[in-house]
Each structure stands twice: as C-alpha cells, then as structure tokens.
Write a protein that holds these residues in place. Structure first.
Motif, mmCIF file in Angstrom:
data_model
loop_
_atom_site.group_PDB
_atom_site.id
_atom_site.type_symbol
_atom_site.label_atom_id
_atom_site.label_comp_id
_atom_site.label_asym_id
_atom_site.label_seq_id
_atom_site.Cartn_x
_atom_site.Cartn_y
_atom_site.Cartn_z
ATOM 1 N N ILE A 198 0.832 -1.202 0.000
ATOM 2 C CA ILE A 198 0.000 0.000 0.000
ATOM 3 C C ILE A 198 0.868 1.255 0.000
ATOM 4 O O ILE A 198 0.535 2.262 -0.631
ATOM 5 N N SER A 199 2.004 1.202 0.682
ATOM 6 C CA SER A 199 2.925 2.345 0.693
ATOM 7 C C SER A 199 3.418 2.659 -0.716
ATOM 8 O O SER A 199 3.500 3.821 -1.128
ATOM 9 N N LEU A 200 3.744 1.604 -1.474
ATOM 10 C CA LEU A 200 4.233 1.799 -2.839
ATOM 11 C C LEU A 200 3.124 2.308 -3.750
ATOM 12 O O LEU A 200 3.341 3.240 -4.548
ATOM 13 N N ILE A 201 1.941 1.723 -3.641
ATOM 14 C CA ILE A 201 0.818 2.160 -4.475
ATOM 15 C C ILE A 201 0.491 3.622 -4.221
ATOM 16 O O ILE A 201 0.286 4.411 -5.159
ATOM 17 N N THR A 202 0.461 4.009 -2.952
ATOM 18 C CA THR A 202 0.142 5.386 -2.596
ATOM 19 C C THR A 202 1.199 6.348 -3.109
ATOM 20 O O THR A 202 0.878 7.434 -3.619
ATOM 21 N N TYR A 203 2.470 5.956 -2.977
ATOM 22 C CA TYR A 203 3.564 6.800 -3.463
ATOM 23 C C TYR A 203 3.455 7.004 -4.972
ATOM 24 O O TYR A 203 3.521 8.141 -5.467
ATOM 25 N N LEU A 204 3.281 5.924 -5.715
ATOM 26 C CA LEU A 204 3.214 6.015 -7.174
ATOM 27 C C LEU A 204 1.996 6.823 -7.624
ATOM 28 O O LEU A 204 2.072 7.609 -8.577
ATOM 29 N N TYR A 205 0.871 6.639 -6.938
ATOM 30 C CA TYR A 205 -0.337 7.382 -7.295
ATOM 31 C C TYR A 205 -0.130 8.887 -7.123
ATOM 32 O O TYR A 205 -0.517 9.680 -7.988
ATOM 33 N N ALA A 206 0.488 9.271 -6.003
ATOM 34 C CA ALA A 206 0.720 10.692 -5.755
ATOM 35 C C ALA A 206 1.640 11.299 -6.811
ATOM 36 O O ALA A 206 1.409 12.414 -7.296
ATOM 37 N N GLY A 226 6.390 9.418 2.761
ATOM 38 C CA GLY A 226 5.129 9.573 2.046
ATOM 39 C C GLY A 226 5.192 10.691 1.027
ATOM 40 O O GLY A 226 6.011 11.606 1.120
ATOM 41 N N ALA A 227 4.308 10.598 0.040
ATOM 42 C CA ALA A 227 4.258 11.609 -1.007
ATOM 43 C C ALA A 227 2.981 12.431 -0.946
ATOM 44 O O ALA A 227 2.956 13.579 -1.376
ATOM 45 N N CYS A 228 1.911 11.839 -0.414
ATOM 46 C CA CYS A 228 0.627 12.555 -0.394
ATOM 47 C C CYS A 228 0.213 12.878 1.036
ATOM 48 O O CYS A 228 0.600 12.209 1.990
ATOM 49 N N LEU A 229 -0.603 13.914 1.156
ATOM 50 C CA LEU A 229 -1.030 14.386 2.477
ATOM 51 C C LEU A 229 -2.449 13.956 2.806
ATOM 52 O O LEU A 229 -2.733 13.570 3.937
ATOM 53 N N ASN A 230 -3.339 14.021 1.845
ATOM 54 C CA ASN A 230 -4.753 13.756 2.120
ATOM 55 C C ASN A 230 -5.357 12.775 1.111
ATOM 56 O O ASN A 230 -6.268 13.130 0.351
ATOM 57 N N PRO A 231 -4.864 11.533 1.066
ATOM 58 C CA PRO A 231 -5.405 10.558 0.103
ATOM 59 C C PRO A 231 -6.843 10.178 0.444
ATOM 60 O O PRO A 231 -7.175 9.941 1.606
#
Length: 484
Positions: A198-206, A226-231
C-alpha cells in the motif's frame, strides 16, 4: 492578567487571552491566518532537512523493523519469552537457520492468513463507505489554499457492526476468534506485505497525479515519509481510516482471541487477560467515539501518508503492541498471577491514565474546533467530565493560530503523551517480570514520542517564533509538571 483554569492561578503575559462570547461559554473567536503565517506555512510545506538519519536511516528502519518483529514473536512463542541469541561464533549460522525455520513454517503468508487479514481489511473499508457518520470539518490545510476537508466520522457505528459480526461468526463456528492468536505469525507476515504494498501504491499514485508534497527527491526517503497528504477514496479519508479502523481493531481482537483461547483451555479468563481487553477496548472505543477530534491532530493536518504511517498502522501497531497477550496465550496463568492489591493498583493506574489522555485530547481538539467557529460538540458514549475547557486561556500568535494554556494543557505541553505512555507501560506490566518483551511497546513508544515531540517543537518554533518562546514561559514543562 490572571487565569484560574482548572483551579490553578497562573500569571499570564499580555499576549495570553481569555475570551467569552455572548453565550457565556468562553469560546474563542474564529481565527484568521495572517499573511506572515501563510509565508511560514509555505516554508513548512517544503522539504528542508532529512529526518531518521536520511535515506540510509529509513532503509535500515524499513528492513530492520520487520526482522525485529519476527524475532520478538519467535522468542515469545517458542522460547518462553527469553531473548535468545547465538552462544558462540560457530552458533551464528545454525541460530539464523533456526530463526528462519520458525518464520518459514509458522509465519508463512499462507492462504488462510490472506483470507482473514484481507477479509477484515475490505470489510472495514466497505462499512466505512456505506454506514452513516458524523460530518466533521478538519483544520484549514495550507497546501490546499486553507481549504477544510470534511470527514465522515462513522468509526463508532463501524465498531459496533464489527463486534456484532464477529460475535455471530464465532457463535456459528464460521470463524472462531481463537484462530486469530493461533495464526499470529501468518497474519503478521500478510500485514507486512500490505504495509509495503500500500505504501508503494500510494507513493506512485501521488507522483503520477502530481499531488505529492514536501518531496526530497530521494525515492527511499520519500517512500518512507510519504508523497501525499490527504489521500481519499470517495468519502473515505484513507489516512484517518487506516489509523482507526485497522490497527486498533486487530489489537482489540487479538486480546479477545487470547481470552477465548484461555477460556477454552482453562474454563476461565485471567484478570490479566481481562485487563488487556479493557485496555485495548478503552483505546478502540476512544478512537471511535472521539473520531471527530482526529482531523484536528498533527497526524491528519501535517503528517504525510507513507511507509512510516502505513506500515505502522497495518502491521507495526497490531503485531508489536500486545506481546503480553501473545505471552499469556502461550503460558500457564500461574507464571504471571498477581495479588489482589496488585490488580487493584494496575487497574487504577490504567483508568486514571486513560481519563487524563481522553480528556486532554478532547480539550485540545474542542479548543481547535472553537477557533473554527464550532461550539456544539458531538455527544457519544462515554463522554467524560472535563473534556472541554470553559473560558479557555490561550496565546494569540502572529501566525493567526492560538496555543491553549488551560485545562491539562496548563501543566505541560504534552499531557496526552505522558498519559498515553503510562498506559503503554501497564500493557507490559500486566505480566509482571516474567519477560521483558511485552515491555517493547512502552520502550519503543517513548522513543517515538520523544522524537515526535522534537519534530513538533521544532516546527512550532519556526511557525510561531517569539510567540512560541512566550508559550514555553507560560507552560514551562514539556511532559511532567514540576519535573521536566
């Protein structure tokens, strides 16, 4: 000016204010961020320095912590809670093979563990999406032009839905709750995979959607922080959902599972295991009943959603905070039995610390809501007396924000952390001195809290400047009043 909040008279400097509105409830007027404050916020939303030892440090954490989790579990489950180690240089290789053997056999991410962990994961996601909740606005987010995000706070109804569902599954032998503790190692491995994935998916999405913030340019460091603040996923704020619905649900049900296992083995549940049910129940219920306070916290307002938070919520918290339950589920109760006085003492400490933690968190969150113009607060059970400061005193900063100096916050800058850590200490102390491993939570937690405070205080020093210095003069102690 003098304040008698919480029965303590304090002499306040001229920039400490006490406001009362027309309804006499003492709610401070709505705040406005100044232009100077906006400039400071822009700086705080940029990467300036590395934390945790930089890229090499975070890589060591990401690799080392899962290994530590496996090691401590193996020591508890297979070696009577002793910290086993090689006895000589020649024993290093055989020792490592023994450790790997336990992981490969008893902690493999098997299909059953995938079904159980994924079942809970997607069930919590589904009910968070469909069940009604209390609508709460968060604090204005600088990176979004000071827009306030709305949060659907339905954790309480989700908790009761989960309790009823699990009880029915257990009663009808569809899913026996004892199976959770019996499959601890397998579930832990799956949780780790979820954390990394999930960390990788969230990073790539951001990165792909250009919604990243505060980036350093180093992949490993940005993946960790992390790359995003408010996913968000529809109406679900993923960061808040993951903080409340996953770790504390698993922690609570691990305690329930341990109790069910004890009952099946001995025909009764020990006061020690009952203590862990109460302690974890306190925590999950507090998060659910006071979920509307979470959007006012540092976690939601400033912390990004990366490996540091995701892995900890999906794996670290649920599988390293309740080692006492793991120990009790695999050992005879006679090894950790207390006297009646001992039980009275530890239950009293837990309840007292919980009261301070719960009300301190509520006081600050309600104060922040008041500065947004919110004067009516959600009523959920149980609401503890003293959860809102009447006629609060505060320091008005040049930034535009206000620093609370009333209630528990008149005595120290982090009263909630002291109470929170005290509770964590009792989670280990409930088995006495039979093993040091259940104290891992409190030992690790104090390091986390001290580091977190350092980060927070540094950020506040930059954000508020001389106003922060004045605040520190009013609230002299960081943690324990009169000591430190």
């Amino acid at each position: 000016m003098s304040s008698k909040a919480s029965g303590v008279e304090t002499t306040l400097p001229t920039n400490v204010h006490q406001r009362s509105n027309a309804n006499g409830k003492g709610n401070p007027t709505k705040l406005v961020v100044t232009e100077a404050g906006r400039e400071i916020d822009k700086r705080l939303d940029k990467h300036e320095t590395y934390e945790f030892g930089g890229p090499w440090g975070v890589v060591a954490i990401m690799l080392g912590f899962p290994v530590l989790m496996y090691y401590l579990w193996i020591c508890l489950w297979f070696y009577d809670g002793s910290l086993v180690h090689p006895t000589s240089a020649d024993d290093i290789k055989p020792f490592l093979w023994r450790m790997w053997g336990h992981v490969a056999k008893d902690a493999s991410p098997n299909l059953y563990a995938w079904k159980v962990y994924s079942g809970n994961f997607f069930f919590q996601l589904f009910i968070a999406w469909v069940l009604p909740g209390y609508q709460q606005d968060g604090l204005p987010v600088p990176s979004l032009g000071y827009k306030t995000l709305r949060y659907n706070c339905n954790a309480l109804v989700c908790l009761y839905t989960t309790l009823v569902t699990s009880a029915l599954l257990h009663y009808y032998n569809i899913f026996r709750l004892t199976e959770i503790i019996d499959n601890y190692g397998h579930l832990m491995s799956v949780s780790m995979i979820y954390g990394f994935g999930i960390s990788l998916i969230t990073y790539l999405y951001a990165v792909m959607t250009n919604t990243q913030i505060r980036m350093s340019g180093n992949f490993f460091y940005d993946y960790f922080m992390g790359a995003c603040l408010n996913p968000r996923l529809g109406s679900i704020d993923l960061k808040m959902w993951a903080e409340v619905r996953i770790p504390w649900v698993i922690v609570f049900f691990l305690s329930i599972s341990g109790a069910c296992k004890q009952y099946e083995q001995y025909g009764y549940v020990t006061p020690n295991m009952a203590f862990m049910i109460l302690a974890t129940g306190f925590y999950i219920n507090a998060c659910a009943k006071g979920e509307e306070c979470i959007p006012q916290t540092w976690d939601m307002f400033h912390e990004k959603w990366g490996f540091m938070v995701i892995f900890w919520n999906f794996s670290g918290v649920p599988f390293s905070y309740v080692y006492s339950v793991v120990y009790m589920a695999s050992h005879d109760p006679s090894t950790y039995r207390f006297s009646t006085g001992g039980y009275v003492f530890i239950y009293t400490v837990l309840c007292s610390a919980y009261y301070i933690w719960d009300t301190a968190m509520a006081q600050k969150s309600h104060f922040k809501m008041q500065t947004q113009g919110i004067t009516e607060f959600r009523k959920t059970f149980p609401q503890l007396p003293g959860n809102t400061v009447e006629n609060p005193t505060y320091i008005q900063t040049a930034h535009g924000n206000r620093l609370l100096t009333s209630g528990w916050w008149a005595y120290s800058r982090k009263p909630n952390y002291v109470a929170d850590w005290t509770m964590s200490l009792t989670w280990g102390a409930i088995i006495g001195t039979t093993s040091i491993i259940p104290y891992f939570y409190s030992m690790f937690f104090i390091v986390v809290l001290l580091h977190r405070c350092t980060r927070d205080f540094e950020r506040c020093s930059i954000k508020y400047g001389k106003d922060w210095e004045r605040y520190c003069q009013v609230v002299k102690y960081k943690y324990i009043p009169g000591i430190y």
